[in-house]
Design a protein around this motif. Structure first.
Motif, short mmCIF file in Angstrom:
data_model
loop_
_atom_site.label_atom_id
_atom_site.label_comp_id
_atom_site.label_asym_id
_atom_site.label_seq_id
_atom_site.Cartn_x
_atom_site.Cartn_y
_atom_site.Cartn_z
N MET A 103 0.89 -1.01 0.10
CA MET A 103 0.33 -0.25 0.33
C MET A 103 0.79 1.31 0.45
SD MET A 103 -3.11 -0.82 3.30
CE MET A 103 -4.04 -2.53 3.00
N GLY A 104 -0.28 2.14 -0.58
CA GLY A 104 1.27 3.67 -0.61
C GLY A 104 0.53 4.45 0.73
N GLU A 105 1.78 5.38 0.87
CA GLU A 105 1.81 6.06 2.69
C GLU A 105 0.19 6.38 2.89
OE1 GLU A 105 4.43 9.35 4.87
OE2 GLU A 105 5.07 8.83 3.28
N LYS A 106 -0.54 7.02 2.07
CA LYS A 106 -1.36 7.48 2.58
C LYS A 106 -2.66 6.45 2.59
CE LYS A 106 -4.87 10.64 0.31
NZ LYS A 106 -5.35 11.34 -0.46
N GLU A 107 -2.73 5.59 1.40
CA GLU A 107 -3.73 4.47 1.89
C GLU A 107 -2.99 3.83 3.12
OE1 GLU A 107 -5.75 0.38 -0.14
OE2 GLU A 107 -3.99 1.73 -0.64
N SER A 108 -1.21 3.33 4.18
CA SER A 108 -1.44 2.95 5.21
C SER A 108 -1.94 3.56 6.21
CB SER A 108 -0.52 2.69 4.98
OG SER A 108 0.41 1.70 3.58
N LYS A 109 -1.59 5.76 5.88
CA LYS A 109 -1.77 5.84 6.99
C LYS A 109 -3.38 5.50 7.20
CE LYS A 109 2.10 9.12 7.20
NZ LYS A 109 2.86 10.19 6.89
N GLN A 110 -4.32 6.11 6.50
CA GLN A 110 -5.55 5.37 6.24
C GLN A 110 -5.86 4.51 7.31
OE1 GLN A 110 -7.98 8.20 6.41
NE2 GLN A 110 -9.65 6.77 6.50
N ARG A 111 -5.57 2.97 6.07
CA ARG A 111 -5.92 2.31 7.39
C ARG A 111 -5.07 2.08 8.74
NH1 ARG A 111 -6.67 -3.23 3.85
NH2 ARG A 111 -7.28 -3.98 5.35
N SER A 112 -4.30 2.63 8.44
CA SER A 112 -4.04 3.23 10.07
C SER A 112 -4.98 3.36 11.78
CB SER A 112 -2.82 2.84 10.64
OG SER A 112 -2.24 3.11 11.80
N LYS A 113 -5.11 3.87 11.33
CA LYS A 113 -6.77 4.64 11.21
C LYS A 113 -7.71 4.10 11.05
CE LYS A 113 -8.91 9.46 11.72
NZ LYS A 113 -10.44 8.77 11.42
N GLU A 114 -8.08 3.90 9.99
CA GLU A 114 -9.32 2.61 10.23
C GLU A 114 -9.64 1.43 11.36
OE1 GLU A 114 -10.17 2.12 6.36
OE2 GLU A 114 -10.66 4.00 5.67
N ALA A 115 -8.09 0.91 11.30
CA ALA A 115 -7.96 -0.16 12.17
C ALA A 115 -7.84 0.01 14.01
CB ALA A 115 -6.05 -0.87 11.98
N THR A 116 -7.42 1.55 14.05
CA THR A 116 -6.78 1.61 15.19
C THR A 116 -8.76 1.93 16.27
OG1 THR A 116 -5.40 3.32 14.89
CG2 THR A 116 -6.52 3.57 17.22
N GLU A 117 -9.31 2.86 15.30
CA GLU A 117 -10.76 2.96 15.58
C GLU A 117 -11.33 1.83 15.70
OE1 GLU A 117 -12.12 5.80 11.70
OE2 GLU A 117 -10.58 7.62 13.42
N GLY A 118 -11.09 0.86 15.02
CA GLY A 118 -11.62 -0.50 14.84
C GLY A 118 -11.91 -0.75 16.48
N VAL A 119 -10.56 -1.19 17.08
CA VAL A 119 -9.73 -1.76 18.02
C VAL A 119 -10.62 -0.99 19.00
CG1 VAL A 119 -8.63 -1.96 19.33
CG2 VAL A 119 -7.63 -2.54 17.16
N ILE A 120 -10.74 0.34 19.46
CA ILE A 120 -11.35 1.01 19.97
C ILE A 120 -12.86 0.82 20.45
CG2 ILE A 120 -12.55 3.36 20.75
CD1 ILE A 120 -10.12 4.77 19.79
N GLU A 121 -13.76 0.16 18.65
CA GLU A 121 -15.15 0.09 18.26
C GLU A 121 -15.59 -1.21 18.98
OE1 GLU A 121 -18.40 -0.72 15.37
OE2 GLU A 121 -16.02 -0.74 14.66
N SER A 122 -14.64 -2.44 19.04
CA SER A 122 -14.75 -3.46 19.59
C SER A 122 -14.30 -3.85 21.35
CB SER A 122 -12.92 -4.55 18.97
OG SER A 122 -13.45 -4.28 18.51
N VAL A 123 -13.58 -2.76 21.40
CA VAL A 123 -13.64 -2.74 22.86
C VAL A 123 -15.09 -2.24 24.08
CG1 VAL A 123 -12.57 -1.99 25.13
CG2 VAL A 123 -11.34 -2.41 23.42
N LYS A 124 -15.29 -0.90 22.97
CA LYS A 124 -16.82 -0.55 23.24
C LYS A 124 -17.88 -2.18 23.27
CE LYS A 124 -15.57 4.61 21.80
NZ LYS A 124 -16.71 5.16 21.65
#
Length: 210
Positions: A103-124
């Protein structure tokens, strides 16, 4: 405590409600979505949409997906479940890991952001569940920070917990290592991909609420 006694204790607590809501949890790429899709495939008609897509790249599931009112029946016993497939839990998410997958840097950073938000959602989601199926990769060392942290969190919440060792179809799998690592919880080894031991999985669930 024997395996059957453990299952009775687990599912006796879990399925007090007529329609229980369970979450499928675990680290990325353990096979959570594959298991959720297998359950839907086995207990819905052939035209049912899968719960989610799967990929060899970690954190493919970035939003929790809920499938309502799955009726599971085995040997005359029946239960009704809502199944929630949750994003993979991780203690660290680095966008460089996505770049290594092409993945490109921009896509990778967006994917990382979404993955982090997903972890938070899982805990909730833990606040709204009646129980948890924790999926672990049977080919990997179970003594990871993620597994230990997740189990400790669920024990603190007093959520009924079933540990599933997935990918037992692979020659390098060692499901007994997972069983020995967390003997305080009921356990079953399966392959969600090819369906190995799923009948036993469903039987153990359904007999407790039939």
């Amino acid at each position: 405590m024997g395996v059957i006694s453990q299952f009775k204790n687990f599912f006796g607590k879990l399925f007090k409600k007529k329609n229980a809501c369970i979450g499928i949890y675990g680290p990325p790429n353990a096979g959570k979505t594959t298991l959720a899709n297998r359950i839907v495939k086995d207990w819905k008609d052939d035209d049912s949409e899968p719960v989610g897509s799967v990929s060899h790249i970690a954190h493919e599931t970035r939003k929790a997906q809920r499938h309502h009112k799955l009726e599971i029946e085995s040997k005359g016993n029946k239960i009704c479940l809502d199944v929630v497939d949750t994003p993979g839990l991780a203690t660290k998410i680095d966008f460089h890991d996505f770049m290594k997958e092409g993945m490109g840097e921009k896509e990778s950073k967006q994917r990382s952001k979404e993955a982090t938000e997903g972890v938070i959602e899982s805990v909730k989601w833990l606040d709204d569940l009646d129980g948890v199926i924790l999926v672990m990769d049977a080919t990997e060392n179970p003594y990871t920070q993620v597994n230990v942290t997740v189990i400790g969190n669920m024990e603190a919440r007093k959520l009924p917990l079933l540990i599933v060792a997935n990918k037992i179809d692979l020659p390098e799998s060692d499901p007994e290592a997972i069983k020995e690592a967390f003997p305080q919880h009921p356990f079953i080894g399966i392959s969600a991909l090819d369906g190995t031991n799923m009948d036993t999985f469903y039987e153990a669930i359904a007999k407790q609420f039939g």
